[in-house]
Write a protein that holds these residues in place. Structure first.
Motif, mmCIF file in Angstrom:
data_model
loop_
_atom_site.group_PDB
_atom_site.id
_atom_site.type_symbol
_atom_site.label_atom_id
_atom_site.label_comp_id
_atom_site.label_asym_id
_atom_site.label_seq_id
_atom_site.Cartn_x
_atom_site.Cartn_y
_atom_site.Cartn_z
ATOM 1 N N SER A 252 -16.489 18.693 -44.360
ATOM 2 C CA SER A 252 -17.209 18.349 -43.134
ATOM 3 C C SER A 252 -16.406 17.360 -42.296
ATOM 4 O O SER A 252 -16.299 17.498 -41.070
ATOM 5 N N VAL B 175 -23.563 28.273 -34.525
ATOM 6 C CA VAL B 175 -24.388 27.609 -35.536
ATOM 7 C C VAL B 175 -25.612 28.449 -35.876
ATOM 8 O O VAL B 175 -26.008 28.553 -37.039
ATOM 9 N N GLY C 213 -24.419 31.230 -38.057
ATOM 10 C CA GLY C 213 -24.098 30.693 -39.367
ATOM 11 C C GLY C 213 -25.331 30.282 -40.146
ATOM 12 O O GLY C 213 -25.411 30.488 -41.368
ATOM 13 N N SER C 214 -26.319 29.712 -39.457
ATOM 14 C CA SER C 214 -27.565 29.294 -40.113
ATOM 15 C C SER C 214 -28.328 30.499 -40.649
ATOM 16 O O SER C 214 -28.923 30.443 -41.727
ATOM 17 N N ILE D 167 -26.134 31.742 -43.719
ATOM 18 C CA ILE D 167 -26.066 30.846 -44.879
ATOM 19 C C ILE D 167 -27.441 30.390 -45.335
ATOM 20 O O ILE D 167 -27.762 30.423 -46.530
ATOM 21 N N TYR D 168 -28.280 29.938 -44.387
ATOM 22 C CA TYR D 168 -29.556 29.317 -44.736
ATOM 23 C C TYR D 168 -30.769 30.196 -44.449
ATOM 24 O O TYR D 168 -31.900 29.780 -44.663
ATOM 25 N N LEU E 217 -22.799 23.089 -39.858
ATOM 26 C CA LEU E 217 -23.351 23.940 -40.917
ATOM 27 C C LEU E 217 -23.160 23.316 -42.297
ATOM 28 O O LEU E 217 -24.070 23.353 -43.136
ATOM 29 N N LYS F 287 -25.634 20.427 -42.550
ATOM 30 C CA LYS F 287 -27.011 20.846 -42.786
ATOM 31 C C LYS F 287 -27.267 21.023 -44.280
ATOM 32 O O LYS F 287 -28.295 20.602 -44.811
ATOM 33 N N ASN G 233 -33.651 21.961 -37.366
ATOM 34 C CA ASN G 233 -32.670 22.916 -37.864
ATOM 35 C C ASN G 233 -31.334 22.723 -37.154
ATOM 36 O O ASN G 233 -31.260 22.143 -36.080
ATOM 37 N N ALA G 234 -30.267 23.206 -37.791
ATOM 38 C CA ALA G 234 -28.913 22.938 -37.315
ATOM 39 C C ALA G 234 -28.680 23.495 -35.912
ATOM 40 O O ALA G 234 -27.969 22.891 -35.102
ATOM 41 N N THR G 235 -29.269 24.649 -35.605
ATOM 42 C CA THR G 235 -29.089 25.243 -34.280
ATOM 43 C C THR G 235 -29.704 24.366 -33.205
ATOM 44 O O THR G 235 -29.128 24.160 -32.136
ATOM 45 N N SER H 43 -27.472 21.391 -32.635
ATOM 46 C CA SER H 43 -26.236 21.771 -31.945
ATOM 47 C C SER H 43 -26.474 22.061 -30.465
ATOM 48 O O SER H 43 -25.539 22.037 -29.665
#
Length: 315
Positions: A84, A118, A121-122, A125-126, A178, A181, A249-251, A254
């Motif tokens: 990171s 993001v 990717g979220s 991945i998540y 990401l 997170k 959430n990461a999005t 971002s």
């Protein structure tokens, strides 16, 4: 999640949650970054390195309080923190370098790809899904960003190189978000930020040694700008957004990058005497409207925690 965190989460001012107020404050803080960088004459890698080292120096007085958390990490967490930090350092290096080659508008509009990357990717991945309102907000904001930067894109010379640097800097910061997170679910905000900033700064220090950039000999004004970058966009911007990763959430976090060109343009108008047209103001309204719509729909964890607290109190 502690009771105090739940209380903070549920606290609001006229329907606006504490997290949303902090989110907006973070957008304003990061918007000062391009102004301070434009004022500095130092190499961008040196600026980024001292920006992060000075941030850690400011955090050091609080390290004793978190001494157990700082070192109670697994091998996997150390590796993820290093990754990171490397991605954050790479983002600073590439994006700040792009500001020396292309316009602020062009560099910033490319950064609007961050929430798209993001979000993808979220989901991958998540398994985090975006609802129609979030997608609409993102679309509105990106349209506004493209409106701001449309007249500044160039397909030749240094400007094109700057645009390419900005793009890869955007990929790097999306990867940083990401990874963060995933870490913030198990690592506290202070140890996460402390180690990520330290790893990023050290990676930049290695780069500066490799290319022969001097570590000393800078004027008092330059050191003042390094310190301002540490305090304003890093502590009150990046640190704050990394803290919010646990609750939004990461999005959604971002999406802050989409508000930056609006505030930066206003700051440049006031502080750098750059022109600000009515066209840019209209585009700014698009961006801010889109960001606001998105963050109002993007706090999935906060909403779930709030519902859980309500259900608990009703039992």
């Amino acid at each position: 999640m502690t009771e105090s965190e739940l209380n903070l989460m549920n606290r609001s001012t006229k329907g606006i949650t504490t997290y949303e107020l902090l989110y907006v404050a973070g957008i304003v803080a990061i918007s000062f970054s391009s102004i301070f960088i434009k004022w500095s004459q130092a190499d961008v890698a040196v600026i980024a390195m001292y920006r992060l080292y000075l941030t850690n120096l400011l955090l050091l007085p609080f390290a004793w309080k978190y001494r157990r958390e700082l070192f109670a990490l697994t091998r996997k967490q150390w590796l993820m923190l290093g990754a990171s930090g490397l991605m954050l350092g790479l983002h600073f290096l590439l994006w700040m370098a792009s500001l020396r080659l292309t316009t602020v508008a062009s560099s910033t509009v490319i950064l609007t790809l961050e929430p798209v990357l993001v979000m993808l990717g979220s989901y991958w991945i998540y398994k985090t899904k975006a609802n129609s309102a979030m997608l609409a907000g993102m679309g509105i904001a990106i349209i506004g960003s493209v409106m701001i930067g449309a007249g500044d894109f160039s397909l030749s010379g240094d400007a094109l190189a700057g645009d390419i640097l900005s793009f890869f800097g955007t990929v790097a910061v999306a990867a940083h978000m990401l990874i963060g997170k995933g870490l913030r679910d198990s690592v506290g905000a202070f140890p996460y930020n402390f180690w990520v900033f330290l790893f990023a700064a050290t990676a930049l220090a290695v780069y500066n040694v490799a290319v022969g950039n001097p570590f000393t000999g800078y004027s008092g004004q330059e050191w003042g700008l390094f310190l301002l970058l540490a305090i304003v966009p890093t502590l009150f911007g990046h640190y704050l957004f990394n803290w919010l990763l646990k609750y939004m959430n990461a999005t959604a976090v971002s999406m802050s990058v989409l508000g930056e060109p609006v505030i930066s343009s206003l700051l440049a108008w006031v502080l750098l005497k750059e022109a600000l047209t009515g066209y840019q103001l209209v585009a700014g309204v698009f961006i801010l409207s889109g960001v606001w719509l998105f963050i109002r729909r993007g706090q999935d964890r906060a909403e779930l925690a709030s519902k859980a607290a309500s259900n608990g109190s009703a039992v």
